[in-house]
Write an enzyme that holds these catalytic residues in place. Structure first.
Site, PDB file in Angstrom:
ATOM      1  N   TYR A  68       0.851  -1.206   0.000  1.00 19.16           N
ATOM      2  CA  TYR A  68       0.000   0.000   0.000  1.00 19.16           C
ATOM      3  C   TYR A  68       0.884   1.252   0.000  1.00 19.16           C
ATOM      4  CZ  TYR A  68      -4.437   2.477   0.604  1.00 19.16           C
ATOM      5  OH  TYR A  68      -5.540   3.293   0.428  1.00 19.16           O
ATOM      6  N   LYS A  94      -3.229   8.271   3.037  1.00 15.71           N
ATOM      7  CA  LYS A  94      -4.406   8.051   3.891  1.00 15.71           C
ATOM      8  C   LYS A  94      -4.170   8.550   5.317  1.00 15.71           C
ATOM      9  CE  LYS A  94      -7.243   6.124   0.897  1.00 15.71           C
ATOM     10  NZ  LYS A  94      -8.278   6.963   0.246  1.00 15.71           N
ATOM     11  N   THR A 127     -12.800  -3.233  -6.753  1.00 17.09           N
ATOM     12  CA  THR A 127     -13.231  -2.087  -7.567  1.00 17.09           C
ATOM     13  C   THR A 127     -12.196  -1.898  -8.671  1.00 17.09           C
ATOM     14  OG1 THR A 127     -11.965  -0.495  -6.257  1.00 17.09           O
ATOM     15  CG2 THR A 127     -14.232  -0.928  -5.537  1.00 17.09           C
ATOM     16  N   ALA A 180     -10.030   0.488  -8.937  1.00 18.80           N
ATOM     17  CA  ALA A 180      -8.746   0.831  -8.326  1.00 18.80           C
ATOM     18  C   ALA A 180      -8.101  -0.393  -7.669  1.00 18.80           C
ATOM     19  CB  ALA A 180      -8.915   1.954  -7.310  1.00 18.80           C
TER      20      ALA A 180
END
Ligand code: NAD
Ligand code: 0WE
Length: 258
Positions: A158, A165, A196, A198
């Site tokens: 990530y 985030k 999704t 993304a």
């Protein structure tokens, strides 16, 4: 009880029928909100056509291009809202982007431009849109953004999105502190992994989903519509005492230690 009639809601981040923003838009519509939809325009106008067809059943009263990297598009989006709606009640921020190169491999190798792009699109855009929404939320309002556990814990690959985030979640708190006196509430939903556009572009997303299905207290992942229901709650008077919070909609995964 959950009633959004008479509320004007701007929803960003719909790309297709798997988008979390699509789940949110459907639930806001169901609760009676008047919708404005923005999309990320491309040169050939393919996105415009696709998203327009998708959202047609929700009868949006506004449908506008809004690339958050383009100051003029943001300006004209909110000018149109001021002209056509007079007031704004709800802002849904449901977008993120990092270069694919920066979502695998060594975090220490993130380029300056990759870092800047991820934080510009995924983090700064919330600050920017909230600042533009503030003068239009004359009767108070609710701003909701989407975050992920990778902003709090180190989740493999990530990487720079986790930093984005973390910045997003802190922006929620500073925005909530600033906008609270105007009765504008600002909250984030931390969603569990969902397939999704993304997330499907990310290697190993299916393995992550299977892991959540084994470990999460509810033994499953969540759906776009479950996120949409939580968003509708955060946009409604049912949550009138809640601001500056991160609400986990993740089948309970976040509480687990092993
Ligand atoms: P998605 O691809 O459907 O949505 C991402 C959206 O961002 C797209 O609509 C895209 O057009 C938009 N976007 C990208 N760059 C933009 C720009 N410059 N200007 C305007 N819009 C731009 O994927 P999604 O999973 O629904 O993502 C929505 C949000 O949910 C993101 O913030 C994401 O981080 C968050 N989230 C996703 C998951 C998941 O597992 N899918 C989990 C937690 C949080
Ligand atoms: O926030 C996200 C997705 C963010 C995202 C995904 C992409 C893929 C395609 C941002 N930018 C891009 N750029 C692209 O070119 N999620 C929470 C879903 C997600 O993404 C991950 C995950 C999970 C979960 C990336 C690595 C590891 C786990």
């Amino acid at each position: 009880m959950l009633n959004l009639t008479g509320k004007n809601a701007l929803v960003t981040g719909i790309a297709n029928n798997r988008s979390i923003a699509w789940g949110i838009a459907q639930q806001l519509h169901k609760a009676g909100a008047n919708l404005g939809i923005t999309y990320l325009p491309d040169e050939r106008g393919k996105m415009e056509k696709k998203v327009a067809e998708l959202v047609e059943p929700l009868n949006p009263s506004l449908f506008l291009p809004c690339n958050v990297q383009d100051e003029d598009q943001i300006k004209s989006t909110f000018e149109t809202i001021r002209e056509q709606w007079e007031k704004l009640d709800i802002l849904i921020h449901c977008l993120a982007f990092a270069s694919k190169d920066d979502l695998s491999g060594d975090f220490s190798q993130t380029s300056r431009s990759g870092f800047n792009t991820a934080l510009e699109i995924s983090t700064y855009s919330l600050v920017q849109l909230s600042g533009a929404a503030k003068p239009l939320m004359t009767e108070g309002g609710s701003i909701v953004t989407l975050t992920y556990l990778g902003g709090v814990r180190a989740i493999p690959n990530y990487n720079v999105m986790g930093v984005a985030k973390a910045g997003l979640e802190m922006s929620v708190r500073y925005l909530a502190a600033e906008l609270g006196p105007q009765n504008i509430r600002v909250n984030a939903i931390s969603a569990g992994p969902i397939r999704t556009l993304a997330s499907s572009a990310v290697g190993g997303i299916l393995d992550m989903i299977h892991h959540v299905e084994e470990v999460a207290p509810l033994r499953r992942t969540v759906t776009q519509l479950e996120v949409g229901n939580a968003a509708a709650f955060l946009c409604s008077d049912l949550s009138s005492g809640i601001t500056g919070q991160i609400l986990y909609v993740d089948a309970g995964y976040e509480i687990m230690g092993m």
